[in-house]
Design a protein around this motif. Structure first.
Motif, mmCIF file in Angstrom:
data_model
loop_
_atom_site.group_PDB
_atom_site.id
_atom_site.type_symbol
_atom_site.label_atom_id
_atom_site.label_comp_id
_atom_site.label_asym_id
_atom_site.label_seq_id
_atom_site.Cartn_x
_atom_site.Cartn_y
_atom_site.Cartn_z
ATOM 1 N N LEU A 111 -3.521 11.672 -1.759
ATOM 2 C CA LEU A 111 -3.226 10.454 -1.015
ATOM 3 C C LEU A 111 -3.698 9.186 -1.716
ATOM 4 O O LEU A 111 -3.190 8.095 -1.424
ATOM 5 N N ILE A 112 -4.651 9.300 -2.623
ATOM 6 C CA ILE A 112 -5.151 8.076 -3.268
ATOM 7 C C ILE A 112 -4.047 7.380 -4.069
ATOM 8 O O ILE A 112 -3.762 6.197 -3.827
ATOM 9 N N PRO A 113 -3.366 8.048 -5.001
ATOM 10 C CA PRO A 113 -2.276 7.339 -5.693
ATOM 11 C C PRO A 113 -1.135 6.960 -4.764
ATOM 12 O O PRO A 113 -0.485 5.927 -4.964
ATOM 13 N N ALA A 114 -0.897 7.770 -3.723
ATOM 14 C CA ALA A 114 0.184 7.456 -2.783
ATOM 15 C C ALA A 114 -0.113 6.161 -2.017
ATOM 16 O O ALA A 114 0.777 5.320 -1.830
ATOM 17 N N ILE A 115 -1.360 5.974 -1.577
ATOM 18 C CA ILE A 115 -1.718 4.751 -0.844
ATOM 19 C C ILE A 115 -1.751 3.556 -1.792
ATOM 20 O O ILE A 115 -1.347 2.440 -1.434
ATOM 21 N N GLN A 116 -2.213 3.760 -3.015
ATOM 22 C CA GLN A 116 -2.170 2.685 -4.006
ATOM 23 C C GLN A 116 -0.732 2.234 -4.254
ATOM 24 O O GLN A 116 -0.451 1.032 -4.321
ATOM 25 N N ASP A 117 0.187 3.176 -4.364
ATOM 26 C CA ASP A 117 1.605 2.836 -4.547
ATOM 27 C C ASP A 117 2.171 2.150 -3.309
ATOM 28 O O ASP A 117 2.973 1.213 -3.423
ATOM 29 N N PHE A 118 1.763 2.622 -2.131
ATOM 30 C CA PHE A 118 2.202 2.011 -0.873
ATOM 31 C C PHE A 118 1.817 0.535 -0.839
ATOM 32 O O PHE A 118 2.639 -0.332 -0.505
ATOM 33 N N HIS A 119 0.576 0.232 -1.206
ATOM 34 C CA HIS A 119 0.130 -1.161 -1.217
ATOM 35 C C HIS A 119 0.863 -1.955 -2.298
ATOM 36 O O HIS A 119 1.315 -3.085 -2.054
ATOM 37 N N ALA A 120 1.016 -1.385 -3.473
ATOM 38 C CA ALA A 120 1.698 -2.088 -4.562
ATOM 39 C C ALA A 120 3.147 -2.414 -4.207
ATOM 40 O O ALA A 120 3.710 -3.398 -4.697
ATOM 41 N N SER A 121 3.731 -1.601 -3.325
ATOM 42 C CA SER A 121 5.123 -1.798 -2.917
ATOM 43 C C SER A 121 5.269 -2.747 -1.736
ATOM 44 O O SER A 121 6.371 -2.913 -1.208
ATOM 45 N N GLY A 122 4.169 -3.350 -1.269
ATOM 46 C CA GLY A 122 4.233 -4.334 -0.200
ATOM 47 C C GLY A 122 3.555 -3.951 1.090
ATOM 48 O O GLY A 122 3.564 -4.734 2.042
ATOM 49 N N GLY A 123 2.968 -2.760 1.171
ATOM 50 C CA GLY A 123 2.319 -2.319 2.390
ATOM 51 C C GLY A 123 0.982 -3.002 2.628
ATOM 52 O O GLY A 123 0.266 -3.354 1.691
ATOM 53 N N VAL A 124 0.648 -3.183 3.897
ATOM 54 C CA VAL A 124 -0.629 -3.763 4.311
ATOM 55 C C VAL A 124 -1.598 -2.628 4.621
ATOM 56 O O VAL A 124 -1.221 -1.636 5.252
ATOM 57 N N VAL A 125 -2.855 -2.753 4.184
ATOM 58 C CA VAL A 125 -3.859 -1.718 4.427
ATOM 59 C C VAL A 125 -5.089 -2.359 5.070
ATOM 60 O O VAL A 125 -5.608 -3.358 4.570
ATOM 61 N N PHE A 126 -5.536 -1.764 6.179
ATOM 62 C CA PHE A 126 -6.692 -2.240 6.946
ATOM 63 C C PHE A 126 -7.714 -1.110 7.012
ATOM 64 O O PHE A 126 -7.425 -0.044 7.536
#
Length: 200
Positions: A63-78
Motif C-alpha cells: 500500500l505504500i507505493p499505491a498511496i504515494q501514487d494516489f497522492h501524486a495523481s491528485g488524491g488528498v490524504v489526511f
C-alpha cells in the motif's frame, strides 16, 4: 455536484469512527485494505491506531507505493494521530525493538511519537484552529506532536505551543482524534480539500 468518494484505510485503528462521521456529511465511503481499492477515490484518511502495526501491514499489502501514487495523481490524504506519523518525512521516538517505522514520506514534517504521554494521559481540550470561529474539542490519545514543519507547510493549530494540526497542499495531518468528538469541522475541511482536488 455528487458527494466525493472517500477511502478510509481499514487495516487497524479507529477507521469505523471516521467512516461514520464522513457518512453523516454525505460522503460515499470505502474501506481500503488493498491497492486497487484506491481507484476512483478523491481522498483517503489514515486513522489513528498503532503506527508501527499499520505501517507494517501497509508494507505487506504493497500500500505504500499505491498511496504515494494516489497522492501524486491528485488524491488528498489526511492522517490523524498514527496517520500523521505515517505521512511524515522524519519520525522520532520509535522504540528500537520495533525496528524502522514504515512511512509514506509524503509530508515535510517531523513528528515525535507518544509525545503527550501514555494511554492513561489521554485528554480532551478546546483547540483554536485557523478558520474556525469557535474552539474544536480535540481528543488526544497517546498523541504525537509535530516537532517541525517545512516551508510549504501551514500550521493550523497548536496546543501549549506544540504544533498539532498542519496542512501542506493536498495533505492534512493532525495529532488528535477528530472522529471521536462528534464535531465534523475537521472532516468538513478534508472533504472541501477533496472536492477542490477533484475539480482540479
Amino acid at each position: 455536484m455528487t458527494a466525493p468518494q472517500i477511502g478510509v484505510l481499514a487495516l487497524q485503528g479507529a477507521f469505523r469512527e471516521h467512516k461514520r462521521l464522513l457518512e453523516t456529511q454525505g460522503a460515499q465511503v470505502r474501506e481500503v485494505r488493498l491497492p486497487h481499492q484506491l481507484e476512483g477515490l478523491s481522498g483517503l484518511i489514515l486513522p489513528g491506531g498503532e503506527s508501527t502495526t499499520i505501517g507494517n501491514l501497509m508494507v505487506e499489502y504493497n500500500l505504500i507505493p499505491a498511496i504515494q501514487d494516489f497522492h501524486a495523481s491528485g488524491g488528498v490524504v489526511f492522517g490523524t494521530c498514527a496517520g500523521a506519523i505515517l505521512l511524515a518525512r522524519t519520525i522520532h521516538g520509535t522504540p528500537p525493538q520495533f525496528g524502522a517505522q514504515p512511512s509514506l514520506d509524503l509530508m515535510d514534517i517531523t513528528v515525535k511519537r507518544n509525545a503527550f504521554g501514555r494511554q492513561v494521559d489521554s485528554f480532551r481540550t478546546p483547540l483554536e484552529v485557523s478558520g474556525f470561529k469557535t474552539p474544536f474539542p480535540a481528543v488526544f490519545i497517546r498523541a504525537p506532536i509535530i516537532e517541525a514543519v517545512g516551508e510549504e507547510v501551514e500550521v493550523l493549530s497548536r496546543h501549549q505551543g506544540q504544533i498539532v494540526l498542519a496542512r501542506s497542499g493536498r495533505l492534512l495531518a493532525g495529532s488528535f482524534h477528530p472522529e471521536l468528538t462528534g464535531d465534523p469541522r475537521i472532516h468538513e475541511l478534508f472533504l472541501k480539500m477533496s472536492l477542490e482536488a477533484r475539480r482540479a
